[in-house]
Scaffold this motif. Structure first.
Motif, mmCIF file in Angstrom:
data_model
loop_
_atom_site.group_PDB
_atom_site.id
_atom_site.type_symbol
_atom_site.label_atom_id
_atom_site.label_comp_id
_atom_site.label_asym_id
_atom_site.label_seq_id
_atom_site.Cartn_x
_atom_site.Cartn_y
_atom_site.Cartn_z
ATOM 1 N N HIS A 9 28.393 17.283 48.063
ATOM 2 C CA HIS A 9 28.602 15.883 47.705
ATOM 3 C C HIS A 9 30.049 15.605 47.328
ATOM 4 C CE1 HIS A 9 27.932 18.024 43.952
ATOM 5 N NE2 HIS A 9 28.506 17.033 43.302
ATOM 6 N N THR B 240 30.332 13.079 51.989
ATOM 7 C CA THR B 240 30.391 12.200 50.845
ATOM 8 C C THR B 240 29.456 11.023 51.158
ATOM 9 O OG1 THR B 240 32.185 11.682 49.307
ATOM 10 C CG2 THR B 240 32.200 10.509 51.378
ATOM 11 N N GLU B 241 28.820 10.458 50.110
ATOM 12 C CA GLU B 241 27.796 9.425 50.347
ATOM 13 C C GLU B 241 28.204 8.338 51.331
ATOM 14 O OE1 GLU B 241 26.080 7.336 47.040
ATOM 15 O OE2 GLU B 241 25.407 9.236 46.195
ATOM 16 N N GLN C 275 34.471 11.038 48.111
ATOM 17 C CA GLN C 275 34.262 10.050 47.046
ATOM 18 C C GLN C 275 33.026 10.440 46.277
ATOM 19 O OE1 GLN C 275 33.956 6.862 49.882
ATOM 20 N NE2 GLN C 275 35.885 5.977 49.197
ATOM 21 N N PRO C 276 33.102 11.526 45.533
ATOM 22 C CA PRO C 276 31.895 12.023 44.879
ATOM 23 C C PRO C 276 31.378 11.047 43.824
ATOM 24 C CG PRO C 276 33.811 13.321 44.228
ATOM 25 C CD PRO C 276 34.276 12.367 45.265
ATOM 26 N N VAL C 277 30.043 10.895 43.736
ATOM 27 C CA VAL C 277 29.477 10.054 42.680
ATOM 28 C C VAL C 277 29.359 10.848 41.386
ATOM 29 C CG1 VAL C 277 28.190 8.573 44.251
ATOM 30 C CG2 VAL C 277 27.111 10.623 43.342
ATOM 31 N N SER C 278 29.498 12.164 41.502
ATOM 32 C CA SER C 278 29.492 13.025 40.325
ATOM 33 C C SER C 278 30.326 14.242 40.661
ATOM 34 C CB SER C 278 28.061 13.455 39.993
ATOM 35 O OG SER C 278 28.082 14.504 39.055
ATOM 36 N N ALA D 135 18.400 0.680 39.922
ATOM 37 C CA ALA D 135 17.987 -0.273 40.957
ATOM 38 C C ALA D 135 19.074 -1.301 41.252
ATOM 39 C CB ALA D 135 16.699 -0.978 40.523
ATOM 40 N N ASN D 136 19.810 -1.729 40.218
ATOM 41 C CA ASN D 136 20.810 -2.752 40.499
ATOM 42 C C ASN D 136 22.222 -2.187 40.629
ATOM 43 O OD1 ASN D 136 21.803 -2.379 37.913
ATOM 44 N ND2 ASN D 136 20.632 -4.089 37.046
ATOM 45 N N ARG E 10 25.174 4.829 38.903
ATOM 46 C CA ARG E 10 25.203 5.408 40.240
ATOM 47 C C ARG E 10 25.748 6.815 40.247
ATOM 48 N NH1 ARG E 10 29.214 1.485 43.434
ATOM 49 N NH2 ARG E 10 27.853 -0.172 42.716
ATOM 50 N N ASP F 82 23.745 9.425 40.256
ATOM 51 C CA ASP F 82 22.733 10.312 40.818
ATOM 52 C C ASP F 82 23.192 10.754 42.198
ATOM 53 O OD1 ASP F 82 22.480 7.595 41.462
ATOM 54 O OD2 ASP F 82 20.465 7.906 42.269
ATOM 55 N N ILE F 83 23.316 12.071 42.364
ATOM 56 C CA ILE F 83 23.850 12.608 43.612
ATOM 57 C C ILE F 83 22.920 12.232 44.768
ATOM 58 C CG2 ILE F 83 24.408 14.746 44.826
ATOM 59 C CD1 ILE F 83 25.195 15.877 42.041
ATOM 60 N N TYR F 84 23.526 11.789 45.859
ATOM 61 C CA TYR F 84 22.803 11.363 47.053
ATOM 62 C C TYR F 84 21.803 10.247 46.797
ATOM 63 C CZ TYR F 84 25.247 14.920 49.464
ATOM 64 O OH TYR F 84 26.258 15.654 49.993
ATOM 65 N N GLN F 85 22.083 9.394 45.822
ATOM 66 C CA GLN F 85 21.305 8.180 45.571
ATOM 67 C C GLN F 85 19.833 8.454 45.357
ATOM 68 O OE1 GLN F 85 21.899 5.080 48.430
ATOM 69 N NE2 GLN F 85 23.843 5.871 49.099
ATOM 70 N N ARG F 86 19.517 9.658 44.882
ATOM 71 C CA ARG F 86 18.096 9.993 44.774
ATOM 72 C C ARG F 86 17.346 8.947 43.961
ATOM 73 N NH1 ARG F 86 20.360 15.434 43.880
ATOM 74 N NH2 ARG F 86 19.825 16.701 45.681
ATOM 75 N N ARG G 86 18.561 5.960 42.784
ATOM 76 C CA ARG G 86 18.836 4.577 43.179
ATOM 77 C C ARG G 86 17.874 4.143 44.272
ATOM 78 N NH1 ARG G 86 24.999 5.137 44.464
ATOM 79 N NH2 ARG G 86 24.488 7.332 44.126
ATOM 80 N N THR G 87 17.660 5.010 45.249
ATOM 81 C CA THR G 87 16.766 4.669 46.343
ATOM 82 C C THR G 87 15.339 4.467 45.836
ATOM 83 O OG1 THR G 87 18.126 6.095 47.691
ATOM 84 C CG2 THR G 87 16.050 5.376 48.654
ATOM 85 N N ALA H 115 14.992 1.338 43.477
ATOM 86 C CA ALA H 115 15.096 0.065 44.188
ATOM 87 C C ALA H 115 13.815 -0.246 44.948
ATOM 88 C CB ALA H 115 16.283 0.085 45.143
#
Ligand SMILES: [Cu+2]
Lengths: 234, 281
Positions: free
Chosen positions: A56, A62-63, B84-87, B246-247, B251, B253-257, B259-260, B263
């Motif tokens: 990641h 990357t996402e 662009q890592p989220v974490s 959800a909103n 953000r 959480d790696i790979y939007q686990r 968030r997905t 939502a």
């Protein structure tokens, strides 16, 4: 059977069979050669490492780089992460009749994918990039389940592949294409299934495909396992 | 009895010569076979395929042999996208070792000096405004602290606290809280009984692509290592987090686990699930 005549007979018969077996081997090799040159078929050779712990944090996976990208040279590349227990992104849009290269990685355990109605099928092993080249022959919505048991949530691990006719495939100015109704990257509150989505509850009825069913909707070559790939360009 | 044993008849010179000839021919055939097909498979075919795809002969050979990535018959996609890592948390062996070898005593001291004011004695928080930490997995606490510190997750109260701590201290506190209290241990309390929610929690909802919460959130379930224990947690906190996922307010959480998943839930489900997981005392 005794005596020198008997032995000669045996030797002759052995030679005949050896020739027959040799001929079969050569016919098979000739077929492999033919397929290799005309259909670009290959034995497993893609060895490409990707550290699962830092996936990641690497640019390619990357996402914001995941999903369908049309490269400057016009080729379509799909990058996807298979993770417990979802595909990221969970819906893909790809064009019909164009060469598409899938690149899959896993940050955790072994996953697998197949796209229903096609011969796209590969394992996704953490530590390596699984790469598949294919051309989708028919448009429609296909399901892409995980086919390698990966844990308790395995049975909910399903993505969708929207194959659209080439003239309806309109990537944005950045070369990215997303499923209809899918917000790229951050999901804003969108409870339930957006309109026009496949009812995944219908998955038991098989792939949801539109148009005439063809016996050969897609032909895939995989860098990991050999399969047929006719050389079709756009 | 009369006929001589064929295995014991002495070999004639001619037979021996014929035998040697056979052996030599066989070796030559095998070596020739390997050589011809080696050259075909590793040189001629890849070079021919590479020529069709516009790949130079040397790269095509390297790809066929397996020393460079890609197929000799296909151009390899390239990507120069910046990361662009989220974490910034990566579960490398080094970090896992730091966590397992962390100094609990230091953790306890820091926890009492800094954290207990908000998160309660031994991580059992009396106020629903502050999440419980007792019994939370060390990996989960470490990941969140690291994310507050790196800016991946933001909270006015937590961010400055995390920024003041070193990597070693984060690990020590995480290790301490994982074992801090027998009073309340996250992940051990019984959730509220509710049949409908029970389905969502233990089976998920395939029609919306929601995996079972317990596939990851039950102790020892085997999802991502950083998955926090949520049963026993304050409902208000859980609901706030689900809403933030959800909103897009949270953000990291790696790979939007999450968030997905969040939502795809309705607002009501988020509220009900939060209450469900808080459980009964
Ligand atoms: Cu899987």
């Amino acid at each position: 059977m005794s005596g020198p005549e008997g032995e000669e007979k045996v030797v002759k018969s052995e030679l005949r069979w050896a020739l027959a077996a040799g001929a079969v081997v050569f016919i098979i090799f000739a077929a492999v050669l033919w397929a290799a040159i005309t259909m670009r078929m290959n034995p497993p050779s893609n060895i490409e490492h990707a550290d699962p712990a830092t996936l990641h944090m690497q640019g390619e996976f990357t996402e914001s780089n995941l999903g369908t990208t049309v490269e400057p040279d016009g080729r379509v590349t799909v990058r996807m992460v298979a993770t417990q227990f979802a595909f990221v992104p969970n819906c893909l849009m790809v064009p019909q009749g164009r060469e598409v290269t899938f690149r899959f990685v896993s940050p955790d355990v072994i996953h697998g994918i197949l796209i229903t109605g096609t011969n796209v099928n590969t394992m996704i092993v953490p530590g390596y990039v699984a790469q598949v080249h294919t051309v989708f022959r028919q448009s429609g919505d296909m399901l892409m389940p995980c086919h390698e048991f990966c844990g308790l949530g395995h049975s909910e691990m399903i993505a969708r592949v929207q194959v659209v006719p080439a003239d309806q495939f309109r990537p944005g100015p950045d070369g990215r294409a997303h499923c209809e109704g899918q917000t790229p990257l951050v999901n804003t509150a969108a409870p339930g299934v957006p309109a026009g989505d496949v009812d995944a509850g219908a998955q038991a009825q098989g792939p949801l495909v539109s148009g005439e069913p063809s016996p050969d909707p897609a032909q895939a070559t995989q860098d990991a396992v050999a399969a047929a790939q006719p050389a079709t360009g756009e | 009895m009369a006929s001589p044993d064929p295995h014991n008849t002495p070999e004639t010179e001619a037979e021996r010569r014929a035998g040697r000839l056979w052996a030599r021919t066989a070796v030559m055939v095998v070596v020739g076979f390997v050589a011809v097909f080696g050259v075909l498979g590793f040189v001629i075919i890849p070079v021919a395929q590479g020529a069709q795809a516009g790949i130079d002969p040397w790269s095509a050979i390297c790809r066929a042999v397996g020393v460079s990535p890609g197929s000799p018959a296909m151009r390899q996609p390239v990507s120069d996208t910046p990361a662009q890592p989220v974490s910034n948390v990566a579960w490398t062996p080094a970090i896992l070792n730091t966590l397992s070898g962390a100094d609990r005593a230091t953790g306890q001291r820091l926890a009492q000096e800094v954290c207990s004011a908000c998160h309660g004695e031994s991580g059992v928080s009396p106020s629903p405004n502050f999440p419980h930490l007792a019994g939370q997995s060390a990996a989960a606490i470490y990941k969140q602290l690291h994310d507050y510190r790196s800016g991946a997750r933001f909270n006015e109260q937590m961010t400055p606290v995390a920024e003041a701590l070193s990597e070693q201290e984060l690990a020590a506190i995480a290790a301490y809280y994982a074992e801090a209290s027998d009073d309340l241990r996250l992940g051990t309390r019984n959730p509220l009984p509710d049949e409908r929610l029970q389905r969502l929690v233990s089976e998920g909802d395939p029609s919306r692509g929601i995996p079972a919460c317990n596939a990851c959130h039950a102790r020892g379930a085997g999802g991502p290592i950083e998955t926090p224990m949520i049963n026993g947690q304050h409902a208000a906190y859980l609901e706030a987090q689900l809403t933030a996922y959800a909103n897009g307010g949270r953000r990291n959480d790696i790979y939007q686990r999450m968030r997905t998943i969040s939502a795809a839930l309705t607002e009501q489900e988020r509220r009900e699930l939060a209450a469900y997981y808080q459980g009964t005392r």
